[in-house]
Scaffold this active site. Structure first.
Site, PDB file in Angstrom:
ATOM      1  N   ASP A 133      -1.145   0.877   9.460  1.00  0.00           N
ATOM      2  CA  ASP A 133      -0.913   0.727  10.895  1.00  0.00           C
ATOM      3  C   ASP A 133       0.512   1.026  11.324  1.00  0.00           C
ATOM      4  OD1 ASP A 133       0.485  -1.482   9.986  1.00  0.00           O
ATOM      5  OD2 ASP A 133      -0.964  -2.950  10.705  1.00  0.00           O
ATOM      6  N   ASP A 268      10.427   9.321  -3.744  1.00  0.00           N
ATOM      7  CA  ASP A 268      10.481   9.338  -2.284  1.00  0.00           C
ATOM      8  C   ASP A 268      11.371   8.236  -1.731  1.00  0.00           C
ATOM      9  OD1 ASP A 268       7.976   8.034  -3.404  1.00  0.00           O
ATOM     10  OD2 ASP A 268       8.042   7.099  -1.428  1.00  0.00           O
TER      11      ASP A 268
END
Length: 514
Positions: A133, A268
């Site tokens: 979300d 990352d």
């Protein structure tokens, strides 16, 4: 704040996806997707970093600025976006990733010409949210705000935090991934950095064989963030990789100096500028343990344990080397640079330990001394930060009493352990006698190297609990302490972790849950 000064040089330079659609998708051949923050109807400011705002050129906070800090009402000049990147997670290729809950506001230039990027974290879904979300909960947001500022004041390269606010929404999270999701208060952080570019940005373009765009990104990064690189052609990209390797090694040494464990060193999560980035399941060391990992997801392998961080950084650099190979095209150079990383790292590491112990220079036999010290720290379960605070009190020719270390040990110091401690302290005195500098000069070096206060997880846990109840006294106290980490402003905060917090979720072990 004067948000009209914010610019978007990155999106003007590179192709992007302008659909503004937060639905998860691949975005090949582009580096970013424009996306608005979700916007929150009832945000509430928790804290604002006035000093940082002035430094980066935003100026003084006004009540109306809360709308910007919560991503609710934006100036017309701002085009917000999220970037795509890839990465290796826990040693495995994960493919396309990206800013799943981070959205860029853009870049601002201060009066002295310094450029700073601004980014919301927890402001809603992006095309890279991977079915999530894009929100953040209070606990992770408090941890990011406080720890990034703590690291800055410890003199460790890091991203920083401008503001922390409630969103007015509840967010559902399964904190320990044990099938027990709960509603938690949502929050959003505005964080800053010279740049948020990661190893993964380069990995993505290389994996997609977008070599022209890869070169453009490398040139953009060098021109904007590596002014010391003046070479041309292939040599420029070689120098670029070498500087990233050095900055990364320097960062690892700084983490080890202050006892920081990142917890999730995926490629990352690695900054090409050598910044500490993405504060998730991190921890400061309590008892010294090279095998300590604060991340439950990192068990049982402990890939990202405290003592593994230098080695993992080298592994991550190998992956970056593979990504940059199309620009460098020199296998021997990359191998030599990566093999040389170890020599550079360990030389820097040993010089750092010399400073922690107050030695004026590295001499023969110090490697054995450091190894024996590590064994002692492990066996006696000595607190990493507090041990050096006690060691500063040692006077030339005088050994410290056992009682000086009982308060910094997580184990009982029986006769056998006390004997080993006393022997080590004697060896330390002998080593100090080989210094050229005076003991006072030695202590001054130690005081400038060893923090008196570190932001331990149990303190963060207590602070989060209080903020959740609408209290900010501890928050203000912690901020004052973390802004002065080489002083003992609050002796009650400069103690080892209370035994009542042993094994408590959020105090010793955490998950990657946001």
């Amino acid at each position: 704040m004067n948000t009209d000064l914010i610019q978007q040089p990155f999106i003007k330079k590179f192709p992007g996806d302008f659909s503004g659609n937060p639905v998860q998708r691949n975005t090949p051949k582009v580096l970013f997707a424009t996306i608005p923050p979700a916007g929150f109807e009832n945000p509430e400011l928790i804290i604002f970093n006035h000093q940082l705002s002035g430094e980066i050129g935003l100026g003084k906070f006004e009540d109306k600025d809360l709308n910007f800090l919560a991503g609710t009402k934006l100036p017309e000049n701002i085009q917000t976006y999220a970037t795509a990147y890839a990465g290796h997670q826990f040693g495995n290729w994960a493919g396309q990733l990206g800013d799943g809950r981070a959205i860029f506001a853009g870049e601002i230039t201060s009066a002295d010409g310094k450029k700073t990027e601004l980014q919301w974290k927890g402001a809603g879904a992006t095309p890279y949210s991977r079915h999530a979300d894009g929100r953040a909960v209070l606990r992770s947001s408090v941890r990011e705000y406080l720890m990034s500022e703590a690291m800055y004041h410890l003199n460790v390269p890091t991203t920083r935090a401008l503001s922390l606010a409630f969103t007015g929404e509840d967010v559902v999270r399964d904190m320990m991934y044990n099938g027990n999701p709960q509603k938690e208060k949502g929050a959003v952080v505005v964080r800053t950095a010279e740049s948020f570019l990661r190893f993964g940005h380069f990995e993505l373009l290389s994996a997609q064989r977008e070599y022209t765009l890869l070169q453009q990104l490398a040139d953009f990064t060098i021109n904007n963030y590596f002014p010391e690189i003046t070479s041309e052609g292939t040599e420029k990209y070689k120098d670029f990789f070498k500087r990233i390797s050095e900055r990364t090694a320097d960062l690892m040494v700084e983490w080890l100096r202050v006892g920081f464990v990142h917890g999730v060193m995926n490629t990352d999560n690695m900054s090409v500028l050598g910044l500490t980035i993405d504060y998730g399941p991190y921890s400061m060391l309590d008892e010294y343990d090279l095998n300590f990992t604060p991340n439950t997801t990192d068990l049982p392998g402990r890939r990202y344990a405290f003592g593994q961080q230098g080695q993992i950084a080298q592994w991550n650099l190998w992956q970056l080397a593979n990504a940059l190979f199309p620009l460098i095209n020199d296998e021997k150079f990359l191998e030599d640079t990566l093999n040389g990383y170890g020599d550079y790292f360990w030389a820097s590491h040993d010089r750092m330990l010399c400073r922690k112990f107050g030695f004026d220079t590295l001499i023969e036999g110090d490697d054995e001394f450091f190894t024996n010290w590590q064994g002692l720290m492990h066996e006696l379960q000595l607190d990493y930060t507090l041990f050096f605070s006690q060691l500063e009190k040692a006077k030339t020719g005088e050994s410290l009493p056992k009682e000086a270390f009982e308060s910094v040990s997580y184990a009982m110091l029986d006769d056998e352990k006390s004997s080993k401690l006393n022997h080590f302290l004697g060896v330390y005195q002998e080593r100090l006698s080989k210094n050229i500098i005076s003991r006072q000069e030695s202590v001054d070096i130690m005081k400038a190297t060893n923090p008196k206060f570190v932001l331990r997880n149990y303190l963060l846990y207590e602070c989060i609990e209080e903020i959740d109840l609408g209290k900010t006294d501890l928050l203000k106290k912690l901020i004052n302490a973390l802004e002065n980490p080489y002083q003992k402003l609050y002796p009650e905060l400069c103690v080892k972790r209370p035994s009542g917090y042993d094994g408590v979720s959020g105090c010793s072990m955490l998950s990657c849950s946001s």
